[in-house]
Design a protein around this motif. Structure first.
Motif, PDB file in Angstrom:
ATOM      1  N   THR A  66       0.837  -1.193   0.000  1.00 44.97           N
ATOM      2  CA  THR A  66       0.000   0.000   0.000  1.00 44.97           C
ATOM      3  C   THR A  66       0.873   1.245   0.000  1.00 44.97           C
ATOM      4  O   THR A  66       1.753   1.403   0.869  1.00 44.97           O
ATOM      5  CB  THR A  66      -0.910   0.030   1.244  1.00 44.97           C
ATOM      6  N   GLY A 100      -2.667   5.828  -1.357  1.00 46.09           N
ATOM      7  CA  GLY A 100      -3.632   4.757  -1.104  1.00 46.09           C
ATOM      8  C   GLY A 100      -3.674   3.700  -2.175  1.00 46.09           C
ATOM      9  O   GLY A 100      -4.444   2.735  -2.071  1.00 46.09           O
ATOM     10  N   ARG A 140      -9.084  -4.705   2.098  1.00 37.63           N
ATOM     11  CA  ARG A 140      -9.785  -3.687   2.883  1.00 37.63           C
ATOM     12  C   ARG A 140      -8.992  -3.264   4.113  1.00 37.63           C
ATOM     13  O   ARG A 140      -9.172  -2.151   4.613  1.00 37.63           O
ATOM     14  CB  ARG A 140     -11.174  -4.208   3.288  1.00 37.63           C
ATOM     15  N   SER A 198      -7.182  -0.561   2.553  1.00 38.11           N
ATOM     16  CA  SER A 198      -8.013   0.467   1.929  1.00 38.11           C
ATOM     17  C   SER A 198      -9.474   0.207   2.273  1.00 38.11           C
ATOM     18  O   SER A 198     -10.058  -0.759   1.776  1.00 38.11           O
ATOM     19  CB  SER A 198      -7.834   0.443   0.399  1.00 38.11           C
ATOM     20  N   PRO A 199     -10.087   1.047   3.099  1.00 35.86           N
ATOM     21  CA  PRO A 199     -11.497   0.840   3.441  1.00 35.86           C
ATOM     22  C   PRO A 199     -12.415   0.781   2.225  1.00 35.86           C
ATOM     23  O   PRO A 199     -13.465   0.130   2.264  1.00 35.86           O
ATOM     24  CB  PRO A 199     -11.829   2.045   4.330  1.00 35.86           C
ATOM     25  N   SER A 200     -12.005   1.418   1.125  1.00 41.20           N
ATOM     26  CA  SER A 200     -12.804   1.395  -0.098  1.00 41.20           C
ATOM     27  C   SER A 200     -12.489   0.193  -0.970  1.00 41.20           C
ATOM     28  O   SER A 200     -13.025   0.064  -2.071  1.00 41.20           O
ATOM     29  CB  SER A 200     -12.564   2.678  -0.905  1.00 41.20           C
ATOM     30  N   ALA A 201     -11.616  -0.700  -0.487  1.00 36.68           N
ATOM     31  CA  ALA A 201     -11.234  -1.924  -1.213  1.00 36.68           C
ATOM     32  C   ALA A 201     -10.560  -1.603  -2.544  1.00 36.68           C
ATOM     33  O   ALA A 201     -10.722  -2.321  -3.536  1.00 36.68           O
ATOM     34  CB  ALA A 201     -12.430  -2.846  -1.420  1.00 36.68           C
ATOM     35  N   ARG A 202      -9.754  -0.555  -2.543  1.00 35.06           N
ATOM     36  CA  ARG A 202      -9.012  -0.213  -3.754  1.00 35.06           C
ATOM     37  C   ARG A 202      -7.903  -1.228  -3.997  1.00 35.06           C
ATOM     38  O   ARG A 202      -7.117  -1.531  -3.116  1.00 35.06           O
ATOM     39  CB  ARG A 202      -8.404   1.178  -3.607  1.00 35.06           C
ATOM     40  N   THR A 218     -12.614  -6.480  -7.689  1.00 31.09           N
ATOM     41  CA  THR A 218     -11.858  -5.222  -7.581  1.00 31.09           C
ATOM     42  C   THR A 218     -11.577  -4.532  -8.908  1.00 31.09           C
ATOM     43  O   THR A 218     -11.279  -3.343  -8.932  1.00 31.09           O
ATOM     44  CB  THR A 218     -10.504  -5.487  -6.904  1.00 31.09           C
TER      45      THR A 218
END
Length: 235
Positions: free
Chosen positions: A39, A44, A63, A66-70, A94
């Motif tokens: 990461t 991010g 996750r 990255s909370p947005s699952a990037r 993804t």
């Protein structure tokens, strides 16, 4: 407690936080594969090394970073089934680009029905956010096996950081105690041994951290005294 690299299937990931990068290591699947999430701390952006197994657990790992699952990219270190079993599921969730060493790319596509977005060659550079990763081809375990190399900045100051230290994600080409399996084929062993020696040990110093495809981490300094032993035994 700092990063150790000691992980077990069913257990939590281990986290290393450096100046520019977070490295998360997770063990998955019946073959106890290691998956690594890289990461970029500034942007991010994220890259996964080997979508090996347990796609739901790998999605959780993404996750964690990255909370947005990037997830920008999945690098497959080589074409063996135990390193690609979760690839199709993770890419479907993804939309990540898949990168594979060029000689292994067609085999990965046939096995997973996932298109390869980038074929990798020795000396290529991958940019993930503000991170720069070098591609090192290590032929022998498979024709298209690759490692990734990241180097800490010279101004690194994070706890546990070492300015200029390299980090190698070697798949199944280099482990504690030897190179990867070449199925007792002298030609394949000679090729892999030469690539590991010339492209890793001759280029990087003893502080270089090695993250293999299975098992515990090591350093080039730990393994370097045994190179001649490996050559003599042929595996």
């Amino acid at each position: 407690m700092g990063y150790t690299g000691d992980v077990a299937v069913g257990g939590p990931s281990d986290l290393r936080v450096l100046d520019e990068i977070e490295v998360r290591k997770l063990a998955v699947g019946p073959s106890h594969n290691n998956a690594y999430l890289l990461t970029c701390r500034r942007s991010g952006a994220q890259l996964l090394v080997d979508a090996a197994a347990e796609p739901d657990r790998l999605a959780e790992l993404v996750r964690e970073g990255s909370p947005s699952a990037r997830l920008d990219m999945v690098v497959t270190t080589h074409r063996h089934r135990d390193h690609i079993a979760a690839l199709a599921s993770l890419v479907a969730v993804t939309g990540a680009t898949v990168a594979v060493g060029e000689p292994d790319a067609d085999a990965v596509t046939r096995a997973t029905e996932v298109g390869v977005g980038r074929s990798l060659h020795d000396g290529d550079t991958l940019v993930v956010g503000h991170l720069t990763l070098g591609v090192v081809a290590l032929r022998g375990h498979t024709p298209g096996s690759v490692a990734l190399a990241y180097r800490e900045p010279e101004h690194a100051t994070a706890p546990g950081a070492v300015p200029g230290r390299a980090h190698l994600f070697t798949g199944d080409s280099l482990f504690p105690g030897g190179v990867g399996n070449t199925e007792q084929d002298p030609g394949r062993f000679a090729l892999l041994y030469a690539d590991v020696t010339e492209r890793l040990f001759d280029r990087f110093d003893d502080a270089t951290w090695v993250y293999p495809g299975h098992g515990a981490d090591t350093t080039l300094g730990t393994e370097r005294p045994h190179l001649e032993e490996w050559r003599a035994r042929g595996w």
